[in-house]
Motif scaffolding. Structure first.
Motif, PDB file in Angstrom:
ATOM      1  N   VAL A 105       0.870  -1.175   0.000  1.00 36.03           N
ATOM      2  CA  VAL A 105       0.000   0.000   0.000  1.00 36.03           C
ATOM      3  C   VAL A 105       0.907   1.225   0.000  1.00 36.03           C
ATOM      4  O   VAL A 105       1.282   1.728   1.066  1.00 36.03           O
ATOM      5  CB  VAL A 105      -0.949   0.011   1.202  1.00 36.03           C
ATOM      6  CG1 VAL A 105      -1.990   1.114   1.059  1.00 36.03           C
ATOM      7  CG2 VAL A 105      -1.627  -1.342   1.361  1.00 36.03           C
ATOM      8  N   PRO A 106       1.279   1.723  -1.182  1.00 36.23           N
ATOM      9  CA  PRO A 106       2.297   2.777  -1.257  1.00 36.23           C
ATOM     10  C   PRO A 106       1.794   4.155  -0.840  1.00 36.23           C
ATOM     11  O   PRO A 106       0.608   4.473  -0.948  1.00 36.23           O
ATOM     12  CB  PRO A 106       2.696   2.769  -2.736  1.00 36.23           C
ATOM     13  CG  PRO A 106       1.453   2.319  -3.436  1.00 36.23           C
ATOM     14  CD  PRO A 106       0.828   1.306  -2.517  1.00 36.23           C
ATOM     15  N   LEU A 107       2.743   4.978  -0.379  1.00 29.63           N
ATOM     16  CA  LEU A 107       2.492   6.378  -0.063  1.00 29.63           C
ATOM     17  C   LEU A 107       3.264   7.260  -1.037  1.00 29.63           C
ATOM     18  O   LEU A 107       3.938   8.204  -0.643  1.00 29.63           O
ATOM     19  CB  LEU A 107       2.891   6.684   1.380  1.00 29.63           C
ATOM     20  CG  LEU A 107       2.012   6.053   2.468  1.00 29.63           C
ATOM     21  CD1 LEU A 107       2.600   6.329   3.846  1.00 29.63           C
ATOM     22  CD2 LEU A 107       0.592   6.596   2.380  1.00 29.63           C
ATOM     23  N   GLU A 108       3.150   6.944  -2.325  1.00 25.22           N
ATOM     24  CA  GLU A 108       3.806   7.689  -3.384  1.00 25.22           C
ATOM     25  C   GLU A 108       2.740   8.257  -4.301  1.00 25.22           C
ATOM     26  O   GLU A 108       1.902   7.524  -4.819  1.00 25.22           O
ATOM     27  CB  GLU A 108       4.762   6.791  -4.168  1.00 25.22           C
ATOM     28  CG  GLU A 108       5.868   6.197  -3.312  1.00 25.22           C
ATOM     29  CD  GLU A 108       6.696   5.175  -4.039  1.00 25.22           C
ATOM     30  OE1 GLU A 108       7.650   4.649  -3.439  1.00 25.22           O
ATOM     31  OE2 GLU A 108       6.403   4.892  -5.225  1.00 25.22           O
ATOM     32  N   ALA A 109       2.784   9.559  -4.540  1.00 23.22           N
ATOM     33  CA  ALA A 109       1.739  10.234  -5.301  1.00 23.22           C
ATOM     34  C   ALA A 109       1.588   9.683  -6.714  1.00 23.22           C
ATOM     35  O   ALA A 109       0.469   9.612  -7.232  1.00 23.22           O
ATOM     36  CB  ALA A 109       2.009  11.739  -5.347  1.00 23.22           C
ATOM     37  N   ASN A 110       2.697   9.274  -7.348  1.00 20.69           N
ATOM     38  CA  ASN A 110       2.618   8.793  -8.720  1.00 20.69           C
ATOM     39  C   ASN A 110       2.029   7.401  -8.844  1.00 20.69           C
ATOM     40  O   ASN A 110       1.886   6.889  -9.957  1.00 20.69           O
ATOM     41  CB  ASN A 110       3.985   8.857  -9.405  1.00 20.69           C
ATOM     42  CG  ASN A 110       5.027   7.985  -8.735  1.00 20.69           C
ATOM     43  OD1 ASN A 110       4.738   7.210  -7.838  1.00 20.69           O
ATOM     44  ND2 ASN A 110       6.270   8.118  -9.185  1.00 20.69           N
TER      45      ASN A 110
END
Length: 125
Positions: A105-110
């Protein structure tokens, strides 16, 4: 095309609490993952917290223990409960969603393709 609408922002004193909401135009159960990001003037967009289809969550170290992400699929709504707010939390807060699968579950905007317009949170000292 999904629509995401944030609400619940405002001005609070340090130590106070706010609960942000993100209303989706379709069932939140159809998204593989959803997240909250924030951005202060002159700074990069920062991941705050994310939740996947099965309820697994990720919280940024800077908010862990103070903020909690959750969702109610029956109401098509994503939430961010924010406690013990400080001036460092002042930012525009954005709701984001993505249907493509990832093992984490990433916390990267892209890594997110759908975005709301944001709601302002201002914390005074």
């Amino acid at each position: 095309q999904v629509q995401l609408v944030e609400s619940g922002g405002g001005s609070v004193q340090a130590g106070g609490s706010l609960r942000l909401s993100c209303a989706a135009s379709r069932s939140t159960s159809e998204f593989w993952r959803m997240a909250w990001f924030r951005q202060a003037p002159g700074k990069e967009r920062e991941g705050v917290a994310a939740i996947d289809q099965h309820g697994i969550t990720t919280h940024a170290d800077s908010v862990k223990g103070r903020f909690t992400i959750s969702k109610d699929n029956t109401k098509n709504t994503l939430y961010l409960q924010m406690n013990s707010l400080g001036p460092e939390d002042t930012a525009m807060y954005y709701c984001a969603a993505e249907s493509r699968f990832t093992k984490t579950v990433p916390l990267e905007a892209n890594k997110y393709s759908a975005w709301g317009q944001g709601t302002q949170v201002t914390v005074s000292s």
